[in-house]
Design an enzyme around this catalytic site. Structure first.
Site, short mmCIF file in Angstrom:
data_model
loop_
_atom_site.label_atom_id
_atom_site.label_comp_id
_atom_site.label_asym_id
_atom_site.label_seq_id
_atom_site.Cartn_x
_atom_site.Cartn_y
_atom_site.Cartn_z
N GLY A 1 0.86 -1.00 0.17
CA GLY A 1 -0.09 0.03 -0.18
C GLY A 1 0.90 1.22 0.05
O GLY A 1 1.95 1.31 0.20
N GLY B 1 -0.99 8.46 2.41
CA GLY B 1 -0.47 9.81 2.77
C GLY B 1 0.64 9.95 3.62
O GLY B 1 1.46 10.70 3.55
N GLY C 1 3.11 7.25 3.64
CA GLY C 1 4.15 6.73 3.01
C GLY C 1 3.88 5.13 2.59
O GLY C 1 2.85 4.98 2.54
N LYS C 2 5.07 4.73 2.46
CA LYS C 2 4.85 3.09 1.69
C LYS C 2 4.51 2.05 2.85
O LYS C 2 5.23 2.02 3.86
CB LYS C 2 5.94 2.85 0.76
N VAL C 3 3.76 1.09 2.53
CA VAL C 3 3.42 0.00 3.54
C VAL C 3 3.90 -1.39 2.84
O VAL C 3 3.50 -1.69 1.89
CB VAL C 3 1.89 -0.26 3.79
N ASP D 1 -8.91 10.50 9.82
CA ASP D 1 -8.91 10.18 8.58
C ASP D 1 -9.66 8.67 8.16
O ASP D 1 -9.00 7.85 7.66
CB ASP D 1 -7.52 10.09 7.76
#
Ligand SMILES: *[C@@H]1O[C@H](CO)[C@@H](O)[C@H](O)[C@H]1NC(C)=O
Ligand SMILES: *[C@@H]1O[C@H](CO)[C@@H](O)[C@H](O)[C@H]1NC(C)=O
Ligand SMILES: *[C@@H]1O[C@H](CO)[C@@H](O)[C@H](O)[C@H]1NC(C)=O
Ligand SMILES: *[C@@H]1O[C@H](CO)[C@@H](O)[C@H](O)[C@H]1NC(C)=O
Ligand SMILES: *[C@@H]1O[C@H](CO)[C@@H](O)[C@H](O)[C@H]1NC(C)=O
Ligand SMILES: *[C@@H]1O[C@H](CO)[C@@H](O)[C@H](O)[C@H]1NC(C)=O
Ligand SMILES: *[C@@H]1O[C@H](CO)[C@@H](O)[C@H](O)[C@H]1NC(C)=O
Ligand SMILES: *[C@@H]1O[C@H](CO)[C@@H](O)[C@H](O)[C@H]1NC(C)=O
Ligand SMILES: *[C@@H]1O[C@H](CO)[C@@H](O)[C@H](O)[C@H]1NC(C)=O
Length: 676
Positions: free
Chosen positions: A361, A364, A366-368, A479
């Protein structure tokens, strides 16, 4: 002659009164090996089957069932010494065809047999919102609860609790029993369709109440599950009824009692297991399958093993060659967070060096990446860029560590962190089914069914309620949207990314705008003031509810906005038209209507009109009534306050400037009550 008759009459009376006396004494102890001839006092949907099985509830939603021994039991409450009782019964909980379970049953000692005013669902048919917790109840109950209700501080799993006047247990434990043969505790599943035995013993001399659980095949364990000091002479009255209550919620199972013995003056006798009626078998499962073609397990194992061997070998080689890749930042002040600190080397290995292949993923923050710590322990690692100074970093790390102490079954568990130059790594539990938006908008058929959707909504609501009200400080999510809801292996919804919005507050993330959140889910007053509150979270949750029910994004190009569209459907008295076509018409109408209307009230432009998460939870659980009957006044009230708040023909676009209407509608309750 008359005298002879009178004397006969006297003797008959004498014998009759003597035998009633004997019966009255017996009424303080009884034994039922099955309930064939039992004259129990039944209430709710409870019935006794011809084979002697006592059924408290079936799998119908939000039902209650009761069964009481019909005569009161006399307790000697004049001194705590002389008060004792013992009861033993065998029960069974059989899951429904959707393999759901809910909500639970209780053994209860109460001054009355009238529980008609009690609430089903999490209240177990025992109390309602107004009498839960009152000292005047004089109720002792032992709950066998299969649903976790955070509002009652329930343990996270099927549990047994001792309840005095309240559903918040004095003491509780996950369902387990002590196995004398193996010398250890063993866990016990309640909703299996198997028989389970339970002993409840109270001895006033020790003031000890013991509860002991065991599968039917195991003799009474030597160690009780619960053993609580409690002075029942302060709680029980002299004349009390003993029996059972049970309830179901939006998820339900059958609750049965097979046999029961009770004794007020000694140990309750054992039941004759061979005489007990048998439980009906669980119905065949009808859960829609998610998978298409099955690949044989052996092939998967071979593939997985081969793949990991190859990757690990390559990964290992890379590690040796480029040792300095593992460099991290570690400062003195972090020492106290030792246990939460996870080494970069481990994360690097777990994610196979943050390979793109493991990328699951990008959001907003960062990358997962997906990672595997040990064979069965999967994690998700979020890499967040930061450029903040030491002070801000200190504060943020302290918060991350405190977020890690949040524990709720509907929150994605944060496990720890790691810090590198210009980079922060957050480690979470891995959620095998990914984020909700991917599933919701996929074209896989069948898509999420209605039961799965409502379970996700209830779960997320419960997680959010915990953040808002049940933790030591208020945590805002800021969010909420399908992309931040993750699904575990059983498709339970879990809130991810909570508390992370605070990164912006600490200036850790380069920001182009002050706003955290996602367009379409932002409350108008937030856009005006930039101030997030629990009410702005409720707004986003409202939009989220509509989205899950309608299968549509809040804002789509060349389409009327989701909220306006649902209002249009409602105006046309056809609110169900808004439902997601992927549901193919398979839903529970009242539930869908509730979700849509509640979603609209939550996403109301006027924050005062929005319910709190606690109210939302009560409406979703059916513990408070949200009137979804065709009721023009509810619609009119909604429309009036909505138009007033937005005061424009294009609600969404211009909400931020105009919604500061001075005329505030009062709370949702007054709208609903006024609408009746
Ligand atoms: C449960 O019991 C009630 C009352 O007896 C009955 O109306 C209902 O149809 C039953 N539901 C199921 C699922 O058997
Ligand atoms: C209750 O217990 C007290 C003290 O043990 C005893 O004196 C009394 O007789 C008992 N009452 C009854 C009705 O058994
Ligand atoms: C039913 O669900 C439980 C957990 O909720 C699971 O352990 C069990 O295997 C399921 N049973 C079937 C037959 O799928
Ligand atoms: C709760 O139950 C009590 C009696 O047990 C009843 O008097 C009261 O009206 C009930 N309250 C609600 C909100 O249903
Ligand atoms: C435990 O029981 C006592 C009565 O003995 C009651 O007053 C108290 O409120 C209960 N505590 C909790 C945490 O429920
Ligand atoms: C139910 O009981 C049977 C027979 O004792 C046992 O084999 C089975 O594992 C039990 N099921 C569960 C889910 O505990
Ligand atoms: C309750 O359990 C404790 C600990 O095993 C034991 O000492 C006590 O006698 C038990 N009391 C009753 C009433 O069974
Ligand atoms: C077993 O369960 C009992 C009761 O819940 C608990 O007090 C005890 O510590 C447990 N023992 C072990 C070895 O886990
Ligand atoms: C109640 O206890 C007494 C004394 O221990 C015993 O004789 C009797 O059988 C018990 N009765 C029941 C129904 O358990």
């Amino acid at each position: 002659m008359a005298a002879a008759l009178r004397s006969l009459y006297f003797w008959i009376l004498f014998i009759l009164s003597f035998s009633t006396l004997a019966l009255a004494q017996d009424q303080n102890q009884f034994i039922y090996n099955g309930f064939h001839e039992a004259k129990l006092h039944l209430g709710g949907i409870a019935t006794i089957h011809p084979n002697g099985l006592l059924q408290l509830t079936n799998t119908s939603e939000r039902q209650k069932g009761y069964a009481f021994y019909p005569s009161p039991i006399k307790f000697n409450t004049s001194s705590s010494q002389s008060l004792l009782f013992s009861t033993y019964f065998v029960f069974g909980m059989v899951p429904g065809s959707l393999n759901f379970s809910g909500h639970g049953m209780t053994f209860v000692i109460s001054p009355s047999m009238d529980f008609s005013e009690a609430t089903a669902t999490a209240y177990l048919g025992l109390f309602n919102t107004s009498n839960n917790g009152l000292l005047t109840n004089h109720v002792l109950a032992v709950e066998l609860d299969t649903v976790v209700s955070p509002e009652f501080k329930d343990l996270d799993g099927e549990h047994v609790g001792i309840d005095v006047n309240s559903l918040i247990s004095n003491e509780s434990a996950l369902a387990t029993y002590f196995s004398d043969s193996e010398g250890k505790n063993k866990s016990l599943k309640l909703v299996t369709g198997n028989q389970t035995q339970i002993w409840i013993d109270y001895n006033g001399a020790e003031k000890l109440l013991n509860v002991t659980l065991a599968p039917i095949s195991v003799p009474k364990p030597s160690r009780p599950l619960l053993s609580t000091v409690i002075d029942l002479s302060q709680i029980l009255l002299e004349s009390m009824y003993v029996g059972f209550t049970a309830s179901t919620g939006t998820i339900a199972n059958d609750h049965y009692v097979l046999g029961w013995s009770f004794n007020r003056s000694g140990k309750a006798d054992n039941l004759d297991v061979s005489k007990l009626p048998s439980l009906p078998p669980p119905p065949p499962l009808s859960i829609p399958s998610k998978k298409g073609r099955q690949i044989p397990d052996s092939m998967i194992i071979v593939l997985v093993v081969a793949l990991s061997v190859v990757l690990l070998t390559i990964g290992g080689a890379v590690c040796i060659v480029r040792k300095k890749k593992y460099e991290e930042i570690y400062e003195g002040w972090e020492r106290e967070y030792g246990p939460q600190r996870i080494s970069y080397k481990n994360l690097y290995k777990a994610t196979k060096g943050f390979k793109d292949k493991e990328l699951i993923g990008e959001g907003g923050f960062g990358k997962v990446y997906r990672g595997v710590l040990s064979s069965s322990d999967q994690i998700a690692v979020k890499r967040v860029c930061h450029n903040s100074g030491q002070q801000a970093m200190k504060q943020f790390v302290a918060e991350v560590v405190s977020m890690g102490r949040l524990r709720h079954r509907n929150l994605v568990q944060l496990r720890g962190y790691c810090r590198r130059k210009g980079e922060l790594l957050l480690v979470y539990d891995y959620m095998p089914n990914g984020s909700l938006d991917k599933v919701l908008y996929s074209n896989i058929r069948p898509n999420l069914n209605w039961f799965q959707r409502i379970r996700i909504l209830r779960g997320v609501a419960s997680g959010l309620l915990y953040l808002h009200e049940d933790w030591e400080q208020i945590v805002l999510h800021r969010d909420i949207k399908p992309g931040n809801i993750l699904l575990d292996a059983d498709l339970n919804g879990k809130l991810g990314d909570f508390g992370l919005a605070r990164l912006y507050d600490h200036g850790s993330i380069p920001q182009t705008t002050n706003l955290v959140g996602t367009v379409g889910y932002l409350a108008p007053e937030f856009l005006r003031t930039g101030k997030a509150t629990t009410s702005t979270d409720v707004f986003a949750f409202g939009v989220f509810m509509l989205e899950v029910a309608c299968g549509r994004k809040p804002i789509e190009p060349a389409k009327v906005d989701l909220v306006d569209w649902v209002i249009d459907c409602w105006n046309k008295r056809a609110i169900l038209d808004a439902s997601d076509p992927r549901l193919e018409g398979l839903y529970v109408e009242e539930q869908l209507e509730l979700v849509l209307k509640l979603g609209l009230f939550c996403s109301h432009p006027n924050p005062d009109t929005r319910p709190s998460m606690r109210q939302v939870m009560q409406y979703l659980d059916g513990d408070a009534k949200f009137d979804v009957s065709p009721n023009s006044n509810l619609l009119d009230a909604f429309r009036a306050s909505y138009n007033e708040a937005s005061n424009t023909v294009m609600p969404f676009a211009s909400l931020f400037e105009n919604s500061s209407s001075s005329h505030t509608m009062s709370t949702i309750d007054s709208i609903l009550n006024g609408g009746r």
